[in-house]
Design an enzyme around this catalytic site. Structure first.
Site: not given
Length: 287
Positions: A144-146
Site C-alpha cells: 500500500h503506497c500512501p
C-alpha cells in the site's frame, strides 16, 4: 435484522472505496490524500521553476524549445500515471462474498479447500492479501503506497511502474536543467538569467535540485524493486514474508506481459490498459 445489517455493512464498504456516486475507486484515507496532494504540489513546483526560472529566460531558443517539450511530456505522463494508479481498483475482492450461495455460484468442487479472510469475510484468491487501509483483500497485492493513496496490485501495477519511471526521468531532467542554469547565471554574473532577483533565483534552483535529487533516488529504487518483483513473479509482500511459492510461476516474459500486456507502444502509456482478463476471471472476482 441480519439482512439490514449486511446491507448497511456493504454500503459502508462502498463509501470507503468509491466516490463520484460509486463510479470511481478512491480510498478515503486522510494520510494518503495529503501525500497525494503533496505529490501534485511538488510536481507543480518543479514545473514552475523549470518553466519560469530556467527555460523561458534562456538565451538559446533551440535549447529552450527542446527541453520544454521533453519536460512537459515527462510531467504530463507522470501526473497521468499517478492519477491512474490512484483511481484504479487495484484488484479488490468483493467484501462479504464468502457465502454458501456465492461459493456454489463460483463452481468450487465439493471438499475443495477455500481460503476465507476473517477481516473482510471474503473468499481469498491465491496470492491475495488483506490491506488494513483499503479494508479489502487485494489480488497480487505488492504494497500500500500512501503517495498514490492506494494499494499497488494486479490491476494498477503497470500505472505505478510508469509513475516511478516518469518521476525519475522528470527529476533527472530537472536536476540537469537546474545545475546547468546555475552555471549559466554564475557565468553571466546573474544578469538577465532570470526574471527574479539573484537570491530568489538561487533559492528556487537549490530547492529544485534538492527535490529532484531526492525524488530521483527514491523513485529509481522503487522502480528497481517493482521491475525485480515482476521479473521474478513475486510481489513485495511475498518477498518480505518469504512466502513459499505455492503458485505456478510464470516465465519472465509472461510475468511482464501479465502486468503490461502484449508488447507495444502502449507499455509506456498510462492511458492504455493491459491485456484484459478472461470473462471467467472477471466473473469470479468482480467488485
Amino acid at each position: 435484522m441480519m439482512e439490514y445489517e449486511y446491507t448497511a455493512f456493504r454500503r459502508e464498504v462502498d463509501l470507503h472505496n468509491k466516490c463520484c456516486g460509486g463510479s470511481v475507486w478512491c480510498i478515503r484515507d486522510i494520510c494518503g490524500i495529503i501525500c497525494a496532494i503533496l505529490t501534485w504540489m511538488l510536481i507543480l513546483y518543479a514545473e514552475f521553476v523549470v518553466m519560469n526560472v530556467i527555460l523561458l529566460p534562456s538565451f538559446y531558443p533551440f535549447y529552450k524549445v527542446i527541453n520544454m517539450v521533453i519536460f512537459q511530456t515527462f510531467a504530463f505522463l507522470a501526473f497521468a500515471s499517478h492519477l491512474r494508479t490512484m483511481f484504479t481498483d487495484p484488484g479488490a475482492v468483493p467484501k462479504g462474498n464468502a457465502t454458501k450461495e456465492m461459493i456454489k455460484q463460483m463452481g468450487f468442487r465439493e471438499g475443495q479447500v477455500i481460503f476465507k479472510c476473517p477481516k473482510c469475510c471474503s473468499i481469498k484468491p491465491e496470492r491475495a492479501h488483506h490491506c488494513s487501509v483499503c479494508q479489502r483483500c487485494i489480488r497480487k497485492m505488492d504494497h500500500h503506497c500512501p503517495w498514490v493513496n492506494n494499494c499497488v496490485g494486479e490491476n494498477n501495477q503497470k500505472y505505478f511502474v510508469l509513475f516511478t519511471f516518469y518521476i525519475a526521468a522528470m527529476s533527472l531532467h530537472s536536476l540537469f536543467l537546474a545545475v546547468n542554469h546555475f552555471m549559466v547565471c554564475i557565468r553571466h554574473d546573474w544578469k538577465e538569467c532570470s526574471a527574479y532577483s539573484p537570491p530568489a533565483t538561487a533559492v528556487f534552483l537549490l530547492f529544485l535540485s534538492f527535490e529532484a535529487l531526492l525524488f530521483a533516488i527514491f523513485t529509481a529504487v522503487m522502480l528497481g524493486t517493482q521491475v525485480q518483483a515482476i521479473w521474478n513473479d513475486e510481489t513485495g509482500i511475498e518477498q518480505l514474508k518469504k512466502e513459499e511459492a505455492r503458485w505456478v510461476k510464470k516465465s519472465r516474459w509472461k510475468s511482464i506481459q501479465a502486468v503490461f500486456g502484449r508488447f507495444s507502444i502502449g507499455w509506456f502509456s498510462p492511458f492504455a490498459k493491459p491485456t484484459p482478463k478472461s470473462k471467467f476471471e472477471s466473473f469470479l472476482y468482480s467488485v
